[in-house]
Design a protein around this motif. Structure first.
Motif, PDB file in Angstrom:
ATOM      1  N   TRP A   1      -0.580 -32.589 -30.397  1.00  0.00           N
ATOM      2  CA  TRP A   1       0.786 -33.117 -30.449  1.00  0.00           C
ATOM      3  C   TRP A   1       0.715 -34.629 -30.296  1.00  0.00           C
ATOM      4  CZ3 TRP A   1       4.665 -30.218 -32.019  1.00  0.00           C
ATOM      5  CH2 TRP A   1       4.545 -28.828 -31.918  1.00  0.00           C
TER       6      TRP A   1
ATOM      7  N   GLN B   1      22.680 -28.990 -26.157  1.00  0.00           N
ATOM      8  CA  GLN B   1      22.250 -29.905 -27.224  1.00  0.00           C
ATOM      9  C   GLN B   1      22.560 -31.372 -26.950  1.00  0.00           C
ATOM     10  OE1 GLN B   1      23.419 -28.342 -31.062  1.00  0.00           O
ATOM     11  NE2 GLN B   1      22.265 -26.453 -30.736  1.00  0.00           N
TER      12      GLN B   1
ATOM     13  N   LYS C   1      23.180 -33.286 -34.671  1.00  0.00           N
ATOM     14  CA  LYS C   1      24.122 -33.927 -33.747  1.00  0.00           C
ATOM     15  C   LYS C   1      23.604 -35.277 -33.261  1.00  0.00           C
ATOM     16  CE  LYS C   1      25.995 -31.997 -30.021  1.00  0.00           C
ATOM     17  NZ  LYS C   1      26.178 -31.032 -28.892  1.00  0.00           N
TER      18      LYS C   1
ATOM     19  N   GLY D   1      20.390 -27.949 -35.112  1.00  0.00           N
ATOM     20  CA  GLY D   1      21.675 -28.091 -34.428  1.00  0.00           C
ATOM     21  C   GLY D   1      21.712 -29.381 -33.639  1.00  0.00           C
ATOM     22  N   MET D   2      20.814 -29.502 -32.655  1.00  0.00           N
ATOM     23  CA  MET D   2      20.792 -30.740 -31.873  1.00  0.00           C
ATOM     24  C   MET D   2      20.302 -31.910 -32.723  1.00  0.00           C
ATOM     25  SD  MET D   2      18.982 -31.748 -28.266  1.00  0.00           S
ATOM     26  CE  MET D   2      18.813 -33.494 -27.851  1.00  0.00           C
TER      27      MET D   2
ATOM     28  N   LEU E   1      15.544 -22.628 -24.540  1.00  0.00           N
ATOM     29  CA  LEU E   1      14.706 -22.921 -25.704  1.00  0.00           C
ATOM     30  C   LEU E   1      13.555 -23.825 -25.288  1.00  0.00           C
ATOM     31  CD1 LEU E   1      17.739 -22.411 -26.794  1.00  0.00           C
ATOM     32  CD2 LEU E   1      16.939 -23.547 -28.845  1.00  0.00           C
ATOM     33  N   TYR E   2      12.410 -23.592 -25.901  1.00  0.00           N
ATOM     34  CA  TYR E   2      11.232 -24.418 -25.624  1.00  0.00           C
ATOM     35  C   TYR E   2      10.703 -24.968 -26.940  1.00  0.00           C
ATOM     36  CZ  TYR E   2      11.466 -21.385 -21.519  1.00  0.00           C
ATOM     37  OH  TYR E   2      11.886 -20.676 -20.428  1.00  0.00           O
ATOM     38  N   PHE E   3      10.288 -26.229 -26.914  1.00  0.00           N
ATOM     39  CA  PHE E   3       9.769 -26.843 -28.129  1.00  0.00           C
ATOM     40  C   PHE E   3       8.398 -27.482 -27.895  1.00  0.00           C
ATOM     41  CE2 PHE E   3      14.333 -26.728 -28.812  1.00  0.00           C
ATOM     42  CZ  PHE E   3      14.403 -26.213 -30.104  1.00  0.00           C
ATOM     43  N   ALA E   4       7.673 -27.633 -29.006  1.00  0.00           N
ATOM     44  CA  ALA E   4       6.375 -28.322 -29.045  1.00  0.00           C
ATOM     45  C   ALA E   4       5.411 -27.711 -28.028  1.00  0.00           C
ATOM     46  CB  ALA E   4       6.573 -29.823 -28.873  1.00  0.00           C
TER      47      ALA E   4
ATOM     48  N   PHE F   1      11.540 -29.777 -23.549  1.00  0.00           N
ATOM     49  CA  PHE F   1      10.597 -30.267 -24.562  1.00  0.00           C
ATOM     50  C   PHE F   1       9.964 -31.568 -24.097  1.00  0.00           C
ATOM     51  CE2 PHE F   1      15.115 -30.855 -25.836  1.00  0.00           C
ATOM     52  CZ  PHE F   1      15.259 -32.217 -25.669  1.00  0.00           C
TER      53      PHE F   1
ATOM     54  N   ALA G   1      17.692 -30.865 -22.536  1.00  0.00           N
ATOM     55  CA  ALA G   1      19.014 -30.962 -23.161  1.00  0.00           C
ATOM     56  C   ALA G   1      19.839 -29.761 -22.711  1.00  0.00           C
ATOM     57  CB  ALA G   1      18.888 -30.969 -24.681  1.00  0.00           C
TER      58      ALA G   1
ATOM     59  N   ARG H   1       6.691 -24.943 -25.691  1.00  0.00           N
ATOM     60  CA  ARG H   1       6.774 -23.638 -26.354  1.00  0.00           C
ATOM     61  C   ARG H   1       5.397 -22.968 -26.392  1.00  0.00           C
ATOM     62  NH1 ARG H   1       5.215 -22.870 -31.137  1.00  0.00           N
ATOM     63  NH2 ARG H   1       5.460 -25.020 -31.836  1.00  0.00           N
TER      64      ARG H   1
ATOM     65  N   ALA I   1      17.464 -26.585 -23.199  1.00  0.00           N
ATOM     66  CA  ALA I   1      16.210 -26.736 -23.947  1.00  0.00           C
ATOM     67  C   ALA I   1      15.263 -27.668 -23.200  1.00  0.00           C
ATOM     68  CB  ALA I   1      16.489 -27.280 -25.339  1.00  0.00           C
TER      69      ALA I   1
ATOM     70  N   TRP J   1       9.266 -33.381 -33.104  1.00  0.00           N
ATOM     71  CA  TRP J   1       7.942 -33.476 -32.472  1.00  0.00           C
ATOM     72  C   TRP J   1       6.885 -33.330 -33.555  1.00  0.00           C
ATOM     73  CZ3 TRP J   1      11.981 -30.477 -30.787  1.00  0.00           C
ATOM     74  CH2 TRP J   1      12.599 -30.922 -29.607  1.00  0.00           C
TER      75      TRP J   1
ATOM     76  N   GLU K   1       8.136 -30.294 -35.881  1.00  0.00           N
ATOM     77  CA  GLU K   1       9.038 -29.285 -35.328  1.00  0.00           C
ATOM     78  C   GLU K   1      10.352 -29.997 -34.979  1.00  0.00           C
ATOM     79  OE1 GLU K   1       7.056 -26.857 -32.452  1.00  0.00           O
ATOM     80  OE2 GLU K   1       8.885 -26.467 -31.311  1.00  0.00           O
TER      81      GLU K   1
ATOM     82  N   GLU L   1      23.282 -23.194 -23.311  1.00  0.00           N
ATOM     83  CA  GLU L   1      21.955 -23.381 -23.895  1.00  0.00           C
ATOM     84  C   GLU L   1      21.237 -24.531 -23.190  1.00  0.00           C
ATOM     85  OE1 GLU L   1      21.808 -22.950 -28.278  1.00  0.00           O
ATOM     86  OE2 GLU L   1      20.967 -24.972 -28.287  1.00  0.00           O
TER      87      GLU L   1
ATOM     88  N   TYR M   1      14.738 -29.330 -33.503  1.00  0.00           N
ATOM     89  CA  TYR M   1      15.675 -28.489 -32.749  1.00  0.00           C
ATOM     90  C   TYR M   1      16.930 -28.354 -33.602  1.00  0.00           C
ATOM     91  CZ  TYR M   1      18.524 -27.299 -28.512  1.00  0.00           C
ATOM     92  OH  TYR M   1      19.345 -26.714 -27.574  1.00  0.00           O
TER      93      TYR M   1
END
Lengths: 147, 82
Positions: free
Chosen positions: A133, B58, A58, A54-55, B5-8, B76, B55, B11, B74, A122, A50, B72, A52
């Motif tokens: 994970w 970003q 960057k 955009g980020m 935003l949430y990841f992994a 994670f 973040a 999320r 995030a 990730w 997975e 924004e 992000y």
């Protein structure tokens, strides 16, 4: 400097050849590629990465720009995949070109160390025994202190 | 309004990839306190901040970072690229 974040597989040989061609002032090209590794003790069906959007781009650009500022590099390339991949598939590659090998090796290691723990990817391993994970390792964080 | 935003596993635990929140939180930590107070799944996801990274717009930052002007945020786990 080229940064690519993509779902599709890439051709390591073609990318390395394209990266190495067209210049006559670079005496050293270093490439590294990371591969999805199976573990016979805990068989892996697939890995899903997975990121992000955009980020990610960057963060990779910032890491590559820092490498170019610290070492005498002619060029740098980072390709990193996301999405599902099977054991044996390539996850990512970095390539560095420099007049001399020390710069090319060190910059490639720096890129790897930083993109492991500062680029927003990730990994999830989907195994025969279940999904998990991948946890970040302390040693990966510690690796940054040497730079 | 701020996009969150949430990841992994964050999320997965919260059950959402992103949401818009109307907040007056001054810092990331204040925003986390608001989210924790919402529902059990948020409280669980944010139970151990040492296991999380954040973040803002970003850029990686800390939980005491200000949110003034942020669009924004995030959340994670530590990243595992390469």
């Amino acid at each position: 400097m080229r940064i690519v974040v993509q779902e599709n597989p890439f051709d390591l040989g073609a990318e390395a050849n394209a990266f190495a061609s067209g210049r006559t002032d670079m005496g050293a090209i270093v490439t590294f590629s990371g591969v999805v590794r199976d573990d016979p003790a805990h068989p892996l069906r697939q890995m899903v990465i997975e990121h992000y959007p955009g980020m990610t781009e960057k963060a990779l650009e910032k890491i590559a720009a820092e490498a170019q500022a610290r070492w005498s590099l002619g060029d740098a390339l980072v390709i990193h995949r996301f999405g599902p991949m099977q054991p044996g598939e390539m996850i990512m590659m970095v390539a560095t070109a420099a007049p001399h090998r020390r710069d090319a090796f060190e910059a490639a290691e720096y890129l790897m160390d930083y993109l492991k723990s500062r680029a927003p990817f990730w990994k999830k391993e989907q195994g025969v025994e279940g999904d998990a994970w991948v946890a970040a390792k302390d040693e990966d964080e510690d690796a940054l202190t040497r730079w | 309004m701020i996009d969150i935003l949430y990841f992994a596993w964050v999320r997965e635990r919260i059950g959402l990839a992103r949401e818009q929140v109307d907040t007056q939180a001054a810092t990331v930590a204040d925003l986390v306190a608001e989210l924790r107070a919402r529902e059990e799944r948020y409280a669980l996801a944010f139970s151990d901040l040492s296991a999380l990274r954040v973040a803002v717009d970003q850029d990686l930052t800390d939980f005491d970072a200000p949110l003034a002007g942020a669009r924004e945020v995030a959340f994670f786990p530590p990243m595992t690229g390469g």
